[in-house]
Write an enzyme that holds these catalytic residues in place. Sequence first.
Site, PDB file in Angstrom:
ATOM      1  N   SER A  21      -6.552  -0.982  -1.069  1.00  8.47           N
ATOM      2  CA  SER A  21      -5.752   0.170   0.180  1.00  8.47           C
ATOM      3  C   SER A  21      -7.327   0.389   0.366  1.00  8.47           C
ATOM      4  O   SER A  21      -7.480   0.547   2.088  1.00  8.47           O
ATOM      5  CB  SER A  21      -4.355   1.118  -0.013  1.00  8.47           C
ATOM      6  OG  SER A  21      -4.998   1.767  -1.287  1.00  8.47           O
ATOM      7  N   LYS A  71       6.891   1.317  -7.988  1.00  7.75           N
ATOM      8  CA  LYS A  71       7.842   1.866  -7.395  1.00  7.75           C
ATOM      9  C   LYS A  71       8.943   1.764  -7.758  1.00  7.75           C
ATOM     10  O   LYS A  71       9.719   2.019  -6.411  1.00  7.75           O
ATOM     11  CB  LYS A  71       7.445  -0.038  -6.808  1.00  7.75           C
ATOM     12  CG  LYS A  71       6.557   0.129  -6.222  1.00  7.75           C
ATOM     13  CD  LYS A  71       6.167  -1.349  -5.171  1.00  7.75           C
ATOM     14  CE  LYS A  71       4.616  -2.108  -5.214  1.00  7.75           C
ATOM     15  NZ  LYS A  71       4.884  -3.444  -4.701  1.00  7.75           N
TER      16      LYS A  71
END
Length: 276
Positions: A21, A71
Amino acid sequence: MIRGTTTLIAHLGDPIAPVKSPMIYNPYFERAGIDAVVVPMGVRGADFAGVLKSVFKLTNLRGALVTMPHKVTTVGLLDDCSTTVRVAGSSNAILRRGDGTLYGELFDGMGFVRGVARKGFGLEGARCLVVGTGGVGSAIAAGLAASGVAGLTMFDTNAENADALASRLRRHYPALDVRTGTRDPAGFDLVVNATPLGMNPGDPLPIDVARLAPSTFVGEVVMKQEMTPLLQAARARGCPIQVGTDMLFEQIPLYLEFFGFGQVTPDELRAVAMLA
């Protein structure tokens, strides 16, 4: 250039070295003149809850990207979240709202869905097979359900995982035809490999490609190589395909909108990305 005025977006994961990212977001921020930066932060599982609470005390932090293995843990640390998060049981984006509460979203599946839609696949009324119901498979299943598909079949070697996901989908999407227990791709409009199969040489194919119809759209989540053995075999049968990195580039515009940085196209991101 990072200044005192720079808005921070944390990227939390372990291991953190493989994350891509920063090489996509940060070149885009620089090109677009946005005073923001994505900062990778390695956090071990045992420390995650404490670190998440602490990092959001930073006054110049707007939100966080969350990657493996955090997550699922993230969901229990949120004040509120989307239906997609509730269905998938995981979250990969956190926004600190104006009142200080933390709101969670999940973009893996939506990125996949936007990719196939951009390629002309009609999601409304489609019958779909998702092989693998881990984090990314659950996210894709949730994204497909939200997009209006008619039927969703899920397979996992851990049948309990698939059945639990099916139960959540039925609760939130009662009109959706939800099934589990088979990975036979015959008769489906869309087939998704959401397993790690294809990352390593010698991996078996996740489905029997001989059972694929040439009209079936085949999607992949593996990013280690663009044309996995599954995609090569599917393309040889005439199937339209989507490579794993398409899901990544399609979800980043969603993240940027979520964090309040405006709209951008995947092509604009590809043009400035420094993944090499």
